[in-house]
Design a protein around this motif. Structure first.
Motif, PDB file in Angstrom:
ATOM      1  N   UNK A  52       1.287  45.204  74.790  1.00  0.00           N
ATOM      2  CA  UNK A  52       2.212  43.865  74.153  1.00  0.00           C
ATOM      3  C   UNK A  52       3.771  43.864  74.086  1.00  0.00           C
ATOM      4  N   UNK A  53       4.461  42.986  73.860  1.00  0.00           N
ATOM      5  CA  UNK A  53       5.934  42.888  73.503  1.00  0.00           C
ATOM      6  C   UNK A  53       5.931  42.347  72.065  1.00  0.00           C
ATOM      7  N   UNK A  54       6.632  42.976  71.428  1.00  0.00           N
ATOM      8  CA  UNK A  54       7.230  41.978  70.407  1.00  0.00           C
ATOM      9  C   UNK A  54       8.625  42.792  70.129  1.00  0.00           C
ATOM     10  N   UNK A  55       9.438  40.762  69.676  1.00  0.00           N
ATOM     11  CA  UNK A  55      10.686  40.462  69.269  1.00  0.00           C
ATOM     12  C   UNK A  55      10.983  41.063  68.618  1.00  0.00           C
ATOM     13  N   UNK A  56      12.642  41.810  68.888  1.00  0.00           N
ATOM     14  CA  UNK A  56      12.869  42.377  67.385  1.00  0.00           C
ATOM     15  C   UNK A  56      13.008  40.996  65.755  1.00  0.00           C
ATOM     16  N   UNK A  57      13.008  41.781  65.083  1.00  0.00           N
ATOM     17  CA  UNK A  57      12.996  41.471  64.019  1.00  0.00           C
ATOM     18  C   UNK A  57      11.374  40.461  63.235  1.00  0.00           C
ATOM     19  N   UNK A  87      -0.358  42.141  76.183  1.00  0.00           N
ATOM     20  CA  UNK A  87      -0.439  41.668  77.309  1.00  0.00           C
ATOM     21  C   UNK A  87      -0.024  40.618  76.533  1.00  0.00           C
ATOM     22  N   UNK A  88       0.195  40.313  75.459  1.00  0.00           N
ATOM     23  CA  UNK A  88       0.227  39.150  74.805  1.00  0.00           C
ATOM     24  C   UNK A  88       2.079  39.579  73.935  1.00  0.00           C
ATOM     25  N   UNK A  89       2.866  38.268  73.907  1.00  0.00           N
ATOM     26  CA  UNK A  89       4.617  38.445  73.707  1.00  0.00           C
ATOM     27  C   UNK A  89       4.143  37.852  72.553  1.00  0.00           C
ATOM     28  N   UNK A  90       5.013  38.253  71.200  1.00  0.00           N
ATOM     29  CA  UNK A  90       5.431  38.025  70.351  1.00  0.00           C
ATOM     30  C   UNK A  90       6.179  37.321  69.839  1.00  0.00           C
ATOM     31  N   UNK A  91       7.001  36.133  69.557  1.00  0.00           N
ATOM     32  CA  UNK A  91       7.973  35.685  69.298  1.00  0.00           C
ATOM     33  C   UNK A  91       8.358  35.525  67.666  1.00  0.00           C
ATOM     34  N   UNK A  92       7.142  35.098  67.439  1.00  0.00           N
ATOM     35  CA  UNK A  92       7.518  35.043  65.432  1.00  0.00           C
ATOM     36  C   UNK A  92       6.627  35.904  64.352  1.00  0.00           C
ATOM     37  N   UNK A  93       6.676  35.656  63.669  1.00  0.00           N
ATOM     38  CA  UNK A  93       5.947  36.490  62.291  1.00  0.00           C
ATOM     39  C   UNK A  93       4.396  36.013  62.639  1.00  0.00           C
ATOM     40  N   UNK A  94       3.481  36.970  62.687  1.00  0.00           N
ATOM     41  CA  UNK A  94       2.300  36.693  62.726  1.00  0.00           C
ATOM     42  C   UNK A  94       1.636  37.348  61.864  1.00  0.00           C
TER      43      UNK A  94
END
Length: 214
Positions: free
Chosen positions: A170-175, A187-194
């Motif tokens: 999995x990949x997590x966007x900065x910040x 394998x997920x791509x996180x672009x916002x707060x979870x």
């Protein structure tokens, strides 16, 4: 301390014991587990001595919680605290090829496997597990009992909450902030707060809606 005891006859314990051998940890290496069927057997090459309660007797041994899920590690830590277990006995296992820059800190009880990269100003909490090839870039904070599986990549200034679980690759966007007890699927791509306690999957990652039919 004259020995090392891993809590939990798990796959993670096999990996942690292999690193402990590379580190040439002083004294005997053993495992405790509450499953009676495992007592007196070998887990890989490591003997399983008996139940977790034995930790209160082996007071001269370092201890690492080698349970794969953060909530399980937290439950055992709480159980041991209630019987007066000394938290100073917890030690970290860090693969000898992992480089820890001076601005980075790994707290007691953490397991850091081969290929993990910490770049700068990274804080890793107590009883955190970082599987192989995890990358933590500048300013990341990983709170107690979190689990980052193999190949996870965090952008700069990501915060991972207590006992959160991030699946393989999995990949997590900065910040971005991942809440306590949250799960990000492999394998997920996180672009916002979870948010805390939620499970998100996909590219880009979205929450799993339980009970919704299409």
């Amino acid at each position: 301390m004259t020995g090392l005891v891993l809590v939990g006859a798990s796959g993670l314990a096999r990996e942690a014991s292999a690193v402990a051998v590379l580190l040439r940890h002083e004294g005997p290496l053993s495992i405790v587990d509450d499953d009676p069927a495992r007592w007196g057997t070998l887990h890989g090459l490591t003997p399983v001595l008996g139940a977790v309660d034995l930790l209160t007797e082996s007071v001269d041994h370092d201890v690492v919680l080698a349970l794969g899920k953060g909530r399980h590690r937290r439950r055992v830590a709480t159980r041991l605290e209630l019987v007066g277990f000394d938290p100073d006995r917890y030690t970290s296992i860090v693969h000898p090829r992992v480089v820890l820059p001076g601005s980075c800190h790994v707290d007691a009880g953490a397991i850091v496997l081969d290929g993990v990269v910490l770049t700068a100003d990274v804080e890793v909490g107590r009883h955190v597990v970082l599987m192989p090839q995890v990358t933590l870039t500048h300013g990341c904070t990983v709170h107690d009992f979190a689990t980052l599986c193999a190949g996870v990549t965090l952008g700069g200034d990501v915060e991972v909450g207590e006992a959160a679980y991030i699946g393989m690759n999995a990949s997590v966007r900065e910040g971005v902030r991942i809440g306590a007890g949250a799960t990000l699927g492999m394998g997920s791509v996180l672009l916002e707060d979870l948010p805390p306690g939620e499970t998100w999957v996909g590219v880009p990652a979205r929450p799993i809606r339980i009970g919704v039919h299409t």
